[in-house]
Write a protein that holds these residues in place. Structure first.
Motif, short mmCIF file in Angstrom:
data_model
loop_
_atom_site.label_atom_id
_atom_site.label_comp_id
_atom_site.label_asym_id
_atom_site.label_seq_id
_atom_site.Cartn_x
_atom_site.Cartn_y
_atom_site.Cartn_z
N LYS A 68 31.28 -17.77 39.31
CA LYS A 68 31.07 -18.61 38.14
C LYS A 68 32.27 -18.48 37.22
O LYS A 68 32.84 -17.39 37.07
CB LYS A 68 29.80 -18.19 37.39
CG LYS A 68 28.53 -18.39 38.18
CD LYS A 68 27.30 -17.99 37.39
CE LYS A 68 26.02 -18.20 38.20
NZ LYS A 68 24.81 -17.81 37.43
N LEU A 69 32.63 -19.58 36.60
CA LEU A 69 33.81 -19.63 35.74
C LEU A 69 33.46 -20.33 34.43
O LEU A 69 32.79 -21.36 34.43
CB LEU A 69 34.94 -20.38 36.45
CG LEU A 69 36.30 -20.45 35.76
CD1 LEU A 69 36.91 -19.06 35.65
CD2 LEU A 69 37.24 -21.37 36.53
N ARG A 70 33.89 -19.74 33.31
CA ARG A 70 33.74 -20.36 32.00
C ARG A 70 35.10 -20.33 31.30
O ARG A 70 35.66 -19.24 31.08
CB ARG A 70 32.70 -19.63 31.14
CG ARG A 70 31.30 -19.71 31.65
CD ARG A 70 30.27 -19.20 30.63
NE ARG A 70 30.45 -17.79 30.32
CZ ARG A 70 29.91 -16.79 31.01
NH1 ARG A 70 29.17 -17.06 32.07
NH2 ARG A 70 30.10 -15.53 30.65
N LEU A 71 35.63 -21.50 30.96
CA LEU A 71 36.88 -21.62 30.22
C LEU A 71 36.60 -22.39 28.94
O LEU A 71 35.81 -23.33 28.94
CB LEU A 71 37.95 -22.35 31.05
CG LEU A 71 38.30 -21.74 32.41
CD1 LEU A 71 39.28 -22.65 33.16
CD2 LEU A 71 38.88 -20.34 32.26
N PHE A 72 37.27 -22.02 27.85
CA PHE A 72 36.95 -22.68 26.58
C PHE A 72 38.14 -22.65 25.63
O PHE A 72 39.02 -21.79 25.70
CB PHE A 72 35.75 -21.99 25.92
CG PHE A 72 35.95 -20.53 25.61
CD1 PHE A 72 36.48 -20.12 24.40
CD2 PHE A 72 35.59 -19.57 26.54
CE1 PHE A 72 36.66 -18.77 24.12
CE2 PHE A 72 35.76 -18.21 26.27
CZ PHE A 72 36.30 -17.82 25.05
N ALA A 73 38.15 -23.65 24.75
CA ALA A 73 39.09 -23.71 23.63
C ALA A 73 38.35 -24.33 22.46
O ALA A 73 37.69 -25.37 22.61
CB ALA A 73 40.33 -24.52 23.99
N ASP A 74 38.44 -23.69 21.29
CA ASP A 74 37.79 -24.18 20.07
C ASP A 74 38.79 -24.22 18.94
O ASP A 74 39.59 -23.30 18.78
CB ASP A 74 36.63 -23.25 19.66
CG ASP A 74 35.30 -23.66 20.25
OD1 ASP A 74 35.02 -24.87 20.27
OD2 ASP A 74 34.55 -22.78 20.70
N TRP A 75 38.71 -25.29 18.14
CA TRP A 75 39.55 -25.42 16.96
C TRP A 75 38.63 -25.57 15.74
O TRP A 75 37.74 -26.44 15.72
CB TRP A 75 40.45 -26.64 17.07
CG TRP A 75 41.46 -26.54 18.17
CD1 TRP A 75 42.76 -26.10 18.08
CD2 TRP A 75 41.27 -26.92 19.55
NE1 TRP A 75 43.37 -26.18 19.31
CE2 TRP A 75 42.48 -26.67 20.23
CE3 TRP A 75 40.19 -27.43 20.27
CZ2 TRP A 75 42.64 -26.93 21.58
CZ3 TRP A 75 40.32 -27.68 21.63
CH2 TRP A 75 41.55 -27.43 22.26
N PHE A 76 38.82 -24.72 14.74
CA PHE A 76 38.04 -24.76 13.51
C PHE A 76 38.97 -25.11 12.35
O PHE A 76 39.96 -24.41 12.12
CB PHE A 76 37.40 -23.40 13.22
CG PHE A 76 36.47 -22.89 14.30
CD1 PHE A 76 35.10 -23.05 14.19
CD2 PHE A 76 36.97 -22.23 15.40
CE1 PHE A 76 34.25 -22.57 15.17
CE2 PHE A 76 36.14 -21.74 16.39
CZ PHE A 76 34.77 -21.91 16.27
#
Length: 677
Positions: free
Chosen positions: A306-314
């Motif tokens: 399983k793979l989880r990749l993420f990018a968040d901008w606040f």
């Protein structure tokens, strides 16, 4: 919990496997989606301790997690995540001085029990907090809440648990829903969700908008110099959200999903009704943009990757003003921010790799490696850089679910976390790059199936929270000095409990919990003065010890064909062991929720919902009164998929506060239309 797990009757061999599901949202079964009462959950978004491989869209029964289902959200009209999780036992919601919804999980604040979306952390990098009032529930299938004992796959900082928002996934070739509503003081809401599942691929999209000019105060509110009653001053909000998920399901249980989410927010911050504490702030924007990739790939008959990749901008900005006209920026003195404008640009990105193995009989083993990079940048109204901080978090963890006979499961987890500072800059001081921080979590849980529909469990979890950027570096307008060498908070959480069906159609749960917290990060005045100032500076230090213990009870049952009643109760004893004179705030000792649903006719439902909170400390010297509120709602379904609703919240117009100086809404009405297909 508000809605205990719906535990089906499984044959013994199946039951032994399902007894391993320890931290998975439950109750949102595929059957609910088929009946049109709920939404199919995105199973890849659920965090599991140990569980069998599930059908896509299914969330297995679980042992510890509490769950707010889609049906709960709709029945009790919970528009924000904060309002939704408040349905659960052990959860307290407060509104702080920044007009933010803050959630406390058995006394743990959002830094210690973080927010996730489909298993991906979404808290603000700088201070670890999040405004739960900015997160809409319109595109959610369920909310999974793990208390104390939570999967090590969540990663670091789950000192007291985790709150996981599980998004929707379409179950049919074409499905959707739409809603529109309006209410008092300019309240307006609209949302549309559409989905299509074509077998080898699917798409889910949603848009939502909610806004209000403010809210009506109770007629019992007594005006002050900063609030004259009626509509609450500067309490407006406007929130919009759009989401899009694209998924591939090529077969063999493999799944690949890419999600994009855009949130735009704007809000006022009501001034305190205490003139000595009033400040005049507005947030012209509170925006968040997210890109997530989640996948599951079978590696032969025994392993899954399983793979989880993420990018968040606040991005957010707060403006400080001199008075209630909100015309002139306040640039200095109490209640001001630099140049009258404070602008944050925060970014986080990272990923997790999880290898799951069933190679050894009676074992389900998971290995998880994850990394997360947090960056905080602060500028003023002249675009001058005020702060630039960057951290990297790394985590390695392993879990093993061991089947002991047909009815018993032993779950063991171990995780090691490292916090490495990468960049430290502040124009308010000169910092050297501090040393790397380390923390280790360990936990064990024992689960026993009394019957196919009832189980007992006992868990012990040693958890940690690494200090945030704000904990270490914020000097708070010169009133504090930095402490780059802050270490992790530590907690040991104990729990024993029961979940099951005591009789046909009923759902019940009970839990006794105890938490010992050490090295709690608290402010210390370095000169011994009563308050922090430029002359008597404070510092954040690992000095606190606290103890939290309590009991939770929950029950829901039908009464004949037309009635359903239920509710839950929480009793908590919160103690500051190291400094009893310093109160642990925002946590009532008692919280009781009761609800009743009457099917008055084939097309008409009547719903009553009551909540009682005992008094809570707002500071070391101020304790807020307890309160009881009552909400009423009528639902009319002129046709199968269309419903019209009219509801009134706080029917008795009770005047109460969740934070000193910030009164809650009085009696408010709202009407809506909902269509599902």
């Amino acid at each position: 919990m508000f809605r205990p797990p719906r535990i089906p009757s499984f044959p013994r061999t199946r039951r032994a496997a399902l007894a391993t599901a320890v931290a998975v949202a439950s109750g949102c079964t595929a059957a609910w989606a088929q009946e049109g009462r709920g939404a199919t959950p995105f199973e890849l978004g659920a965090i599991q301790v140990t569980a069998p491989r599930l059908a896509l869209g299914e969330i297995a029964p679980e042992q510890v997690s509490s769950v707010v289902t889609r049906e709960d959200i709709q029945t009790f009209n919970r528009e924000t995540v904060g309002e939704a999780v408040n349905l659960l036992s052990g959860v307290t919601v407060s509104t702080n001085s920044r007009n933010e919804q803050t959630v406390y999980l058995r006394g743990y604040d959002p830094r210690q029990a973080p927010l996730f979306i489909d298993g991906i952390p979404v808290y603000v990098p700088y201070d670890g907090y999040v405004d739960f009032g900015r997160f809409d529930t319109g595109d959610l299938a369920a909310i999974q809440v793990a208390k104390g004992f939570s999967s090590v796959a969540y990663g670091p900082n789950t000192l007291g648990g985790a709150i996981n928002l599980i998004s929707r996934k379409p179950g049919k070739a074409f499905e959707g829903d739409a809603s529109i509503g309006f209410g008092e003081d300019g309240a307006r809401r609209a949302a549309v969700n559409l989905g299509s599942n074509q077998g080898v691929w699917y798409v889910q999209a949603g848009v939502a908008h909610r806004e209000a000019d403010g809210f009506r105060l109770s007629d019992d509110f007594r005006p002050t110099a900063t609030e004259d009653g009626g509509r609450r001053d500067n309490a407006y909000y406007k929130d919009s959200k759009a989401s899009l998920k694209l998924g591939l399901t090529p077969g063999g249980g493999d799944e690949y999903a890419l999600t994009y989410i855009k949130q735009d927010g704007e809000k006022g911050q009501p001034p305190s009704t205490d003139p000595t504490a009033a400040r005049y702030w507005q947030w012209p924007y509170w925006d968040k943009e997210s890109l997530y990739f989640v996948s599951r790939t079978a590696l032969g008959a025994h392993e899954t990757l399983k793979l989880r990749l993420f990018a968040d901008w606040f991005d957010n900005e707060v403006n400080s003003y001199t008075d209630a006209t909100y015309a002139t920026l306040k640039t200095s003195g109490s209640g001001s921010v630099s140049t009258g404008r404070s602008i944050y640009h925060d970014k986080t990105h990272g990923g997790a790799v999880e290898l799951e193995s069933r190679r050894f009989e009676g074992h389900l083993v998971r290995f998880v490696a994850q990394t997360k990079s947090d960056r905080h940048e602060e500028r003023d109204g002249d675009n001058a850089l005020g702060a630039d901080f960057e951290d990297t978090l790394r985590s390695l963890s392993v879990e093993d679910g061991i089947s002991v006979g047909d009815k018993t499961l032993l779950s063991i987890g171990l995780a090691h976390h490292e916090l490495e500072p990468e960049k430290v800059f502040s124009n308010g001081g000169s910092f050297t790059l501090p040393r790397r921080q380390r923390a280790t979590d360990a936990q064990i849980g024992l689960f026993y199936d009394l019957t196919p529909t009832a189980r007992l469990y006992a868990t012990v979890a040693e958890k940690t929270r690494l200090p945030t950027l704000k904990d270490r570096y914020s000097i708070r307008l010169g009133r504090f000095i930095e402490n780059p060498d802050l270490e992790a908070e530590q907690a040991r959480n104990y729990e024993i409990g029961y979940q099951g069906q005591p009789w046909a159609g009923a759902q019940a749960d009970a839990a006794i919990f105890w938490s010992d917290i050490e090295d709690k990060i608290q402010s210390v005045n370095l000169t011994g003065a009563a308050s922090c100032s430029a002359a008597n500076q404070c510092q954040m230090q690992n000095v606190g010890k606290a103890r939290i213990k309590g009991i939770e009870l929950g029950l829901k049952t039908p009464l004949g064909a037309r009635w359903e009643i239920g509710g839950n109760a929480t009793w908590m004893d919160v103690e500051n062991v190291s400094d009893p004179a310093t109160r642990l705030t925002n946590i009532p000792e008692t919280k009781i929720i009761l609800h009743a649903l009457w099917r008055a006719a084939a097309a008409v439902d009547m719903i009553a919902f009551a909540e009682h909170d005992s008094g809570r400390w707002a500071s070391d010297t101020v304790k807020l009164d307890g309160f009881t509120t009552l909400n009423l709602k009528m639902v009319w379904r002129p046709m199968k998929d269309l419903s019209a609703e009219l509801r009134v919240n706080n029917v008795t117009d009770r005047n109460y506060e969740l934070e000193a100086g910030f009164p809650a809404p009085g009696r408010m009405w709202f009407a809506s239309l909902d269509y599902r297909f």
